[in-house]
Enzyme design. Structure first.
Site, PDB file in Angstrom:
ATOM      1  CE  LYS A  74      -1.594   3.700   2.550  1.00  0.00           C
ATOM      2  NZ  LYS A  74      -1.454   2.919   3.880  1.00  0.00           N
TER       3      LYS A  74
ATOM      4  CB  SER B 294      -1.061  -0.052   0.974  1.00  0.00           C
ATOM      5  OG  SER B 294      -2.150  -0.709   0.857  1.00  0.00           O
TER       6      SER B 294
ATOM      7  CE  LYS C  64      -4.527   1.946  -0.724  1.00  0.00           C
ATOM      8  NZ  LYS C  64      -3.971   0.789  -0.378  1.00  0.00           N
TER       9      LYS C  64
ATOM     10  CB  SER D  78      -4.651   1.658   3.628  1.00  0.00           C
ATOM     11  OG  SER D  78      -3.429   1.430   2.573  1.00  0.00           O
TER      12      SER D  78
END
Length: 389
Positions: A230, A64, A67, A124
Site C-alpha cells: 500500500k 493511506s 488501509k 485506495s
C-alpha cells in the site's frame, strides 16, 4: 617543507575519505538505503527479522498505508467465515461522503466484498474502506476500535488509529516498524496479493459507469516480484509506501515514510529490496495451517487436539550459510482446557540451532473442541476403571 606538508595533507585526506569510499563499494553497507526518508525499515516476512532500520519507531502520519490494517481485518473476517467474498455491501451516506482517493460510490450502491477489496487495494478508495468498516462492525467507530485492538494484539506500541482510511486526523499515527508488522500479518493471507498485486482492473463493468482502477504502487509494474502492499500520501505524511516483494523462497517487506517525491520513495524501496535479495536467503520449513503437533486437552470432548502453524515458518540466513542441525521444539501453554476455539493459540513453535533461537511462532488449534458432557466423562471413567482392574 612545503612538499612535506602537502604529503601529510594528502595522507590525512585519504584517511578521512577512504572508509566511506570503501563503504559505498561494499554491497553490505546499508547507511544509504533510505537516506532521504524520514523513517524506513526492511524486514523478512516469515521471520520478521529486521534487515535495515532508520528511525523505524518514530510516530508519523501513515496516510493511506492505514488501509493495511483495514484489509487485515477484512481478511480475518473472511478467514473466520464471518463474511464471504460474494456478500453484497451497501454504501451508506457517510461512506459515500468520504473525500480524497475514492471509487465514487453512491449512497445505496451495492458492491461485493471482492469489488470493495479491489477498490481499497488498487485504488485506495476511502469510500470503499468506510463501507467495509460499517459492513463488518456496524459503524466506522466500532471498526476503528477493532483496528486499535488488533494493533495491541500484535504488540504495536507506536500506532493509534482514528479512522480506517488514513485521512489526516489528530492522534492518528503509526511507525515504519509497526507498518511492516501489519503487512507481515496481512500477508499470512496469501490471497490478498491477488488484490494488492494487481496493477489495473475495472469496477462496474458492462455498465455506463465503468470505472478504471490503476494501482498507486507503480513498483508492481516495474520491479519483478512486487505484489503489494500500500502507498500513502497526504500533505503532512508526504510520500509513503509499504512494499512487499517475493523472489524465490524469500519475501521482503520494505517501508518508507516521508519521501519528498514518488520517484524518491520508489528508489529507496527498490534499494532496500535489492539489498535483501542480494544478501539473504529464506529456508521455508512449514506452510501456514500445517499440522506440527498434538496437545492434551482437559475436559474436552476428545482427549487431544491437533496443532497447526498460524503462519509460514522459515529460517533466514546470510547467503551461503548452512542449514544443518536446526531443531524444532513445541512449548505448550499450561493447562489447556475445553472449550477450545479453532485458531486459538495453544503454544509456540521454536526453531533452534546450536542452542540459539532462530525463530518463534504461535501454534494454534486446528479445529473447535467442545467441553465433554457428563456421558463422555462417565465412559472415560468406566474405561479407566476397566483398565485398572
Amino acid at each position: 617543507m612545503k612538499r612535506l606538508l602537502s604529503t601529510l595533507l594528502i595522507g590525512m585526506m585519504l584517511l578521512t575519505f577512504a572508509p566511506s569510499a570503501f563503504a559505498k563499494q561494499d554491497g553490505k553497507h546499508t547507511s544509504e538505503l533510505a537516506h532521504e526518508a524520514k523513517s524506513a525499515v526492511l524486514i523478512e516476512r516469515d521471520t520478521g527479522k529486521v534487515l535495515y532500520n532508520k528511525n523505524s519507531r518514530e510516530r508519523l502520519a501513515p496516510a493511506s498505508m492505514t488501509k493495511i490494517m483495514t484489509m487485515l481485518l477484512i481478511m480475518e473476517a473472511l478467514d473466520e467465515g464471518k463474511i464471504k467474498m460474494s456478500d453484497k455491501v451497501r454504501t451508506s451516506e457517510h461512506a459515500a461522503s468520504m473525500g480524497g482517493s475514492q471509487i465514487f460510490l453512491e449512497p445505496g450502491e451495492e458492491m461485493t466484498v471482492t469489488e470493495m477489496l479491489k477498490g481499497i487495494a488498487i485504488a485506495s478508495g476511502n469510500d470503499a474502506s468506510v463501507a467495509m468498516a460499517e459492513f463488518i462492525s456496524g459503524s466506522e467507530d466500532e471498526f476503528v476500535k477493532k483496528m486499535n485492538k488488533k494493533a495491541k494484539e500484535l504488540g504495536l506500541k507506536d500506532t493509534s488509529f482514528k479512522n480506517p482510511t488514513g485521512l489526516t486526523e489528530e492522534g492518528h499515527y503509526s511507525s515504519a516498524y509497526d507498518m511492516a508488522i501489519m503487512a507481515k500479518e496481512l500477508l499470512k493471507y496469501e490471497s490478498i496479493t491477488k488484490f494488492t498485486g494487481t496493477y489495473e482492473d475495472y469496477l462496474r463493468e458492462n455498465t455506463d459507469k465503468k470505472f478504471w482502477l490503476v494501482n498507486t504502487n507503480r513498483l508492481i509494474k516495474f520491479y519483478p516480484g512486487v505484489d503489494g502492499v500500500k502507498t500513502g500520501y497526504t500533505g503532512e505524511a508526504k510520500y509513503c509506501l509499504t512494499a512487499s516483494a517475493k523472489k524465490g523462497n524469500m519475501r521482503a517487506i520494505a517501508v518508507v515514510f516521508g519521501a519528498s517525491t514518488p520517484k524518491e520513495r520508489n528508489a529507496q524501496v527498490t534499494k532496500m529490496l535489492d539489498y535483501a535479495f542480494s544478501q539473504y536467503e529464506t529456508h521455508p520449513l512449514y506452510k501456514r495451517n500445517e499440522t506440527v503437533a498434538k496437545a492434551k486437552v482437559k475436559k474436552g470432548k476428545q482427549k487431544v487436539i491437533e496443532l497447526t502453524t498460524s503462519e509460514p515458518i522459515s529460517v533466514l540466513t546470510k547467503k551461503g550459510e548452512d542449514m544443518k542441525h536446526v531443531k524444532k521444539e513445541i512449548k505448550m501453554n499450561n493447562n489447556v482446557s475445553a472449550p477450545v476455539q479453532k485458531g486459538q493459540e495453544l503454544g509456540t513453535l521454536v526453531l533452534k540451532k546450536d542452542g540459539k533461537v532462530l525463530a518463534e511462532s504461535p501454534v494454534v488449534a486446528k479445529e473447535d473442541m467442545e467441553k465433554a458432557g457428563y456421558l463422555t466423562f462417565l465412559k472415560r471413567a468406566m474405561g479407566d476403571w476397566t483398565k485398572f482392574k
